[in-house]
Design a protein around this motif. Structure first.
Motif, PDB file in Angstrom:
ATOM      1  N   THR A   1       0.950  -0.686  -0.105  1.00 27.65           N
ATOM      2  CA  THR A   1       0.227   0.184  -0.244  1.00 27.65           C
ATOM      3  C   THR A   1       0.783   0.964   0.357  1.00 27.65           C
ATOM      4  N   SER A   2       2.457   1.144   0.737  1.00 24.74           N
ATOM      5  CA  SER A   2       2.758   2.103   0.907  1.00 24.74           C
ATOM      6  C   SER A   2       3.686   2.425  -0.531  1.00 24.74           C
ATOM      7  N   ILE A   3       4.071   0.994  -1.572  1.00 28.95           N
ATOM      8  CA  ILE A   3       4.433   1.154  -2.582  1.00 28.95           C
ATOM      9  C   ILE A   3       3.512   2.303  -4.014  1.00 28.95           C
ATOM     10  N   LEU A   4       2.150   1.953  -3.324  1.00 29.91           N
ATOM     11  CA  LEU A   4       1.132   1.989  -4.327  1.00 29.91           C
ATOM     12  C   LEU A   4       1.039   3.952  -4.459  1.00 29.91           C
ATOM     13  N   TYR A   5       0.932   4.107  -2.682  1.00 26.96           N
ATOM     14  CA  TYR A   5       0.670   5.139  -2.271  1.00 26.96           C
ATOM     15  C   TYR A   5       1.532   6.375  -2.808  1.00 26.96           C
ATOM     16  N   HIS A   6       3.706   6.213  -3.291  1.00 34.49           N
ATOM     17  CA  HIS A   6       3.707   6.895  -3.514  1.00 34.49           C
ATOM     18  C   HIS A   6       3.921   6.745  -5.711  1.00 34.49           C
ATOM     19  N   LEU A   7       3.266   5.957  -6.157  1.00 34.43           N
ATOM     20  CA  LEU A   7       3.222   5.769  -7.495  1.00 34.43           C
ATOM     21  C   LEU A   7       2.227   6.694  -7.565  1.00 34.43           C
ATOM     22  N   TYR A   8       0.933   6.545  -6.750  1.00 37.19           N
ATOM     23  CA  TYR A   8      -0.356   7.172  -6.171  1.00 37.19           C
ATOM     24  C   TYR A   8      -0.131   8.582  -6.880  1.00 37.19           C
ATOM     25  N   SER A   9       1.373   9.204  -6.069  1.00 39.07           N
ATOM     26  CA  SER A   9       1.534  10.724  -5.734  1.00 39.07           C
ATOM     27  C   SER A   9       2.239  11.406  -6.666  1.00 39.07           C
ATOM     28  N   GLU A  10       2.685  10.208  -7.483  1.00 45.90           N
ATOM     29  CA  GLU A  10       3.701  11.161  -9.203  1.00 45.90           C
ATOM     30  C   GLU A  10       2.728  10.577  -9.893  1.00 45.90           C
ATOM     31  N   ALA A  11       1.528  10.439 -10.219  1.00 47.59           N
ATOM     32  CA  ALA A  11       0.439   9.759 -11.296  1.00 47.59           C
ATOM     33  C   ALA A  11      -0.692  11.087 -11.424  1.00 47.59           C
ATOM     34  N   GLY A  12      -1.043  10.835 -12.034  1.00 46.57           N
ATOM     35  CA  GLY A  12      -1.905  12.397 -12.738  1.00 46.57           C
ATOM     36  C   GLY A  12      -3.276  12.627 -12.166  1.00 46.57           C
ATOM     37  N   ALA A  13      -4.472  12.695 -12.180  1.00 43.18           N
ATOM     38  CA  ALA A  13      -5.880  12.584 -11.822  1.00 43.18           C
ATOM     39  C   ALA A  13      -6.156  11.871 -12.303  1.00 43.18           C
ATOM     40  N   SER A  14      -5.662  11.109 -12.914  1.00 42.53           N
ATOM     41  CA  SER A  14      -6.539   9.119 -13.929  1.00 42.53           C
ATOM     42  C   SER A  14      -5.059   8.674 -13.905  1.00 42.53           C
ATOM     43  N   ILE A  15      -5.533   7.007 -13.218  1.00 36.87           N
ATOM     44  CA  ILE A  15      -4.493   6.515 -13.612  1.00 36.87           C
ATOM     45  C   ILE A  15      -4.459   5.202 -14.201  1.00 36.87           C
ATOM     46  N   ASN A  16      -4.120   5.017 -14.945  1.00 36.99           N
ATOM     47  CA  ASN A  16      -4.196   3.696 -15.722  1.00 36.99           C
ATOM     48  C   ASN A  16      -3.642   2.184 -14.961  1.00 36.99           C
ATOM     49  N   VAL A  17      -4.761   1.765 -14.248  1.00 38.07           N
ATOM     50  CA  VAL A  17      -4.520   0.594 -13.246  1.00 38.07           C
ATOM     51  C   VAL A  17      -3.297  -0.181 -14.138  1.00 38.07           C
ATOM     52  N   ALA A  18      -3.145  -0.574 -14.901  1.00 39.65           N
ATOM     53  CA  ALA A  18      -1.699  -1.782 -16.148  1.00 39.65           C
ATOM     54  C   ALA A  18      -1.254  -0.772 -15.338  1.00 39.65           C
ATOM     55  N   ASP A  19      -0.875   0.199 -15.839  1.00 44.61           N
ATOM     56  CA  ASP A  19       0.234   0.778 -16.101  1.00 44.61           C
ATOM     57  C   ASP A  19       1.612   1.462 -14.353  1.00 44.61           C
ATOM     58  N   LEU A  20       0.013   1.407 -13.509  1.00 49.17           N
ATOM     59  CA  LEU A  20       0.618   1.573 -12.401  1.00 49.17           C
ATOM     60  C   LEU A  20       0.350  -0.363 -11.794  1.00 49.17           C
ATOM     61  N   TRP A  21       0.160  -1.226 -12.623  1.00 46.98           N
ATOM     62  CA  TRP A  21       0.766  -2.749 -12.729  1.00 46.98           C
ATOM     63  C   TRP A  21       1.617  -2.617 -12.178  1.00 46.98           C
ATOM     64  N   ALA A  22       2.333  -2.616 -13.533  1.00 48.28           N
ATOM     65  CA  ALA A  22       3.579  -2.598 -14.322  1.00 48.28           C
ATOM     66  C   ALA A  22       4.593  -1.837 -13.727  1.00 48.28           C
ATOM     67  N   ALA A  23       4.488  -0.925 -12.689  1.00 51.92           N
ATOM     68  CA  ALA A  23       5.447   0.080 -12.410  1.00 51.92           C
ATOM     69  C   ALA A  23       5.513  -0.764 -11.383  1.00 51.92           C
ATOM     70  N   TYR A  24       4.545  -0.695 -10.455  1.00 54.45           N
ATOM     71  CA  TYR A  24       4.207  -1.933  -8.943  1.00 54.45           C
ATOM     72  C   TYR A  24       5.209  -2.944  -8.933  1.00 54.45           C
ATOM     73  N   TYR A  25       5.124  -3.635 -10.329  1.00 52.41           N
ATOM     74  CA  TYR A  25       5.843  -5.069 -10.573  1.00 52.41           C
ATOM     75  C   TYR A  25       7.573  -5.564 -11.167  1.00 52.41           C
ATOM     76  N   ALA A  26       7.702  -3.607 -11.044  1.00 54.06           N
ATOM     77  CA  ALA A  26       9.311  -3.572 -12.169  1.00 54.06           C
ATOM     78  C   ALA A  26       9.972  -3.340  -9.920  1.00 54.06           C
ATOM     79  N   LEU A  27       9.132  -2.626  -9.773  1.00 54.55           N
ATOM     80  CA  LEU A  27      10.025  -2.812  -8.095  1.00 54.55           C
ATOM     81  C   LEU A  27       9.717  -3.712  -7.114  1.00 54.55           C
ATOM     82  N   VAL A  28       9.298  -5.033  -7.268  1.00 48.71           N
ATOM     83  CA  VAL A  28       8.869  -6.020  -6.642  1.00 48.71           C
ATOM     84  C   VAL A  28       8.812  -7.497  -7.210  1.00 48.71           C
ATOM     85  N   GLY A  29       9.306  -6.794  -8.502  1.00 46.88           N
ATOM     86  CA  GLY A  29       9.073  -8.408  -9.434  1.00 46.88           C
ATOM     87  C   GLY A  29      10.718  -9.471  -9.016  1.00 46.88           C
TER      88      GLY A  29
END
Length: 524
Positions: A451-479
């Motif tokens: 949840t903390s990682i997603l919040y950091h990504l959420y803070s850097e994103a715009g008003a509308s967030i693509n869930v696929a892009d969010l998953w890709a960025a998250y998996y790049a950190l923990v994959g």
């Protein structure tokens, strides 16, 4: 769900009856805040329903009526009116209740601690904006007292001077006293006034400082007595357009001076424009306050000392003089006025070169008018000697017996969960204290909770967030290719759980424009 597994239908009063029996009985109060806005037929049906259950559930109906009871009863059916047994009472405004509580529990309290003007203003503002009950205000007062006595070590100085011995007063207390703003201001003022020995002893001699601390209890009581006396006399004039809460806040923050113009205590013009009858009434009210005090403020008057006797004698003499002038004017069949009244000012109209000019002139005053003017000036000059005090912040060591801190109150009674959640998600180590988050230091690393990682990504994103892009960025950190080395299935489970937690905390919602996007939500 009732006893024996029985399930009741929605709005079934039988369920309410069972619930009331389980609570040991009681009364159900149904309130109609704006009864005129309700349909009359609906009110009649509800009253009939409540009346049919009266032998099993005790119902009381509270109607808010803006017009009159007669008009309200005329709108009801006779059958409905016969089922009601009512009593009329007037509602007291919440501001009046709050003001009486402040007069008794804040201004007139016998407690040694005083609530500062800044905190009191926030408490009153919260009561007005949030429409909170008096219980919330009382809880705020209790919390302020608790904060002062549990978190401020200098609260030990509120002990009676005779009991303030070496076991209570420690060297650390004296060191903390020398750090107070009022102490520094007092020393600086002493230096400016040429009292160098006094200033040096305060800084260097602990015994001398202890003596000054012990003397503050008497000075505090003297100040509070003068404050209540001034407020009671200002209220007695009936010329102030401000509420008592505003007057009390201004007295603590700015002091009381009748020479302030403009200001909350600018009463000079109103008093001087008084008619003879109004001045006699004012003198009588002032005498009553001096003798009996103000019960609402728990102030018992000036007592029986020489100052009180001198004030009574002065007021009696002024009243006798004004009454004598009234009798003399009646005999001469003239109206008694002063140079401050509107009757003594005449508007003159002159025509010069076909132009109208208006000028204000002063009417001729009789001997009685001049004497009445002198009586008004004499009264106001003496009244100013009884009314006045300096700001609370000017008193030496006022921090010891004044609590005026906003942050502890705001954190508890005006919470900001959005900021708390944001800090917890951006810096989880401050709350969890775990080794995996220790090295993050506010940055985004794969060892943080999902949840903390997603919040950091959420803070850097715009008003509308693509869930696929969010998953890709998250998996790049923990994959599997990262230092964490988590397989895709486990990472996906944590990703969905973190996303659900973000949604539950109110940071995101499903976008209505795009099915594969989420939208940011803003915390107020």
């Amino acid at each position: 769900m009732g006893g024996g597994g029985r399930r009741y239908l929605d709005y079934d009063l039988e369920a309410l009856r069972v619930e009331m029996e389980g609570m040991g009985g009681g009364r159900v109060v149904v309130a109609f805040q704006d009864s005129e806005a309700f349909d009359t037929g609906l009110v009649g049906e509800l009253v009939g329903l409540f009346h049919s259950w009266q032998d099993r559930i005790r119902f009381s109906v509270l109607f808010g009526i803006a017009t009159s009871v007669e008009l309200f009863q005329a709108r009801l059916l006779k059958a409905t009116a016969r089922q009601l047994y009512g009593a009329q009472f007037d509602v007291v405004q919440a501001n009046a209740v709050l003001e009486s509580v402040i007069m008794a529990a804040v201004a007139g309290t016998k407690a040694q601690l005083r609530i500062g003007p800044g905190l009191l203003r926030k408490l009153v503002k919260r009561q007005q904006e949030q429409v909170a009950g008096v219980g919330a205000f009382v809880s705020s007062l209790k919390y302020a007292y608790m904060n002062h006595f549990y978190a401020n070590p200098l609260s030990a100085l509120l002990v009676d001077g005779q009991k303030l011995d070496k076991e209570i007063l420690q060297p650390e207390h004296l060191e903390a006293v020398r750090m107070l703003g009022s102490f520094k201001s007092h020393v600086e003022q002493s230096v400016e006034d040429g009292r160098l020995d006094h200033a040096r002893l305060l800084l260097e001699n602990d015994d001398y400082l202890k003596g000054r601390i012990n003397r503050q209890a008497a000075k505090r009581q003297q100040y509070l007595g003068k404050l209540l006396q001034s407020l009671a006399l200002v209220i007695a004039t009936e010329h102030s357009k401000r509420s008592f809460v505003e007057l009390y806040e201004a007295a603590l923050e700015e002091g009381i001076s009748l020479d302030q113009s403009p200001g909350p205590f600018d009463l000079g013009d109103a008093i001087k424009r008084s008619t003879p009858e109004e001045l006699i009434g004012l003198i009588k009210r002032a005498m009553t306050v001096v003798v009996d005090g103000n019960p609402s403020l728990h102030w018992n008057g000036m007592g029986i000392d020489q100052d009180a006797e001198a004030a009574i004698d002065k007021f009696e003499a002024l009243r006798a003089d004004v009454e004598r002038l009234i009798e003399t004017s009646k005999k001469k069949k003239t109206s008694l006025k002063s140079k401050y009244s509107s009757q003594s000012r005449v508007l003159r109209t002159t025509v010069v070169a076909q132009k109208v000019q208006l000028s204000r002139d002063t009417a001729t005053l009789t001997e009685e008018d001049n004497a009445f003017t002198a009586a008004i000036d004499d009264f106001f000059a003496f009244f100013k000697t009884l009314v006045g005090c300096e700001p609370l912040s000017n008193l030496f060591l006022n921090e010891v017996w004044q609590y005026d801190y906003h942050l502890p109150y705001e954190d508890v009674f005006v919470p900001r969960p959005g900021a708390t959640f944001a800090r917890a998600l951006s810096r989880p180590h401050d709350y969890l204290g775990c080794a995996c988050c220790d090295k993050a230091n506010g940055s985004m690393v794969g060892t943080l909770p999902a949840t903390s990682i997603l919040y950091h990504l959420y803070s850097e994103a715009g008003a509308s967030i693509n869930v696929a892009d969010l998953w890709a960025a998250y998996y790049a950190l923990v994959g599997e290719d990262s230092e964490i080395g988590m397989d895709e299935r486990s990472a996906l489970v944590l990703f969905y759980r973190g996303l659900a937690e973000m949604r539950a905390m109110g940071f995101v919602k499903q976008s209505k424009k795009k099915a594969d996007h989420i939208a940011k939500l803003k915390w107020l």
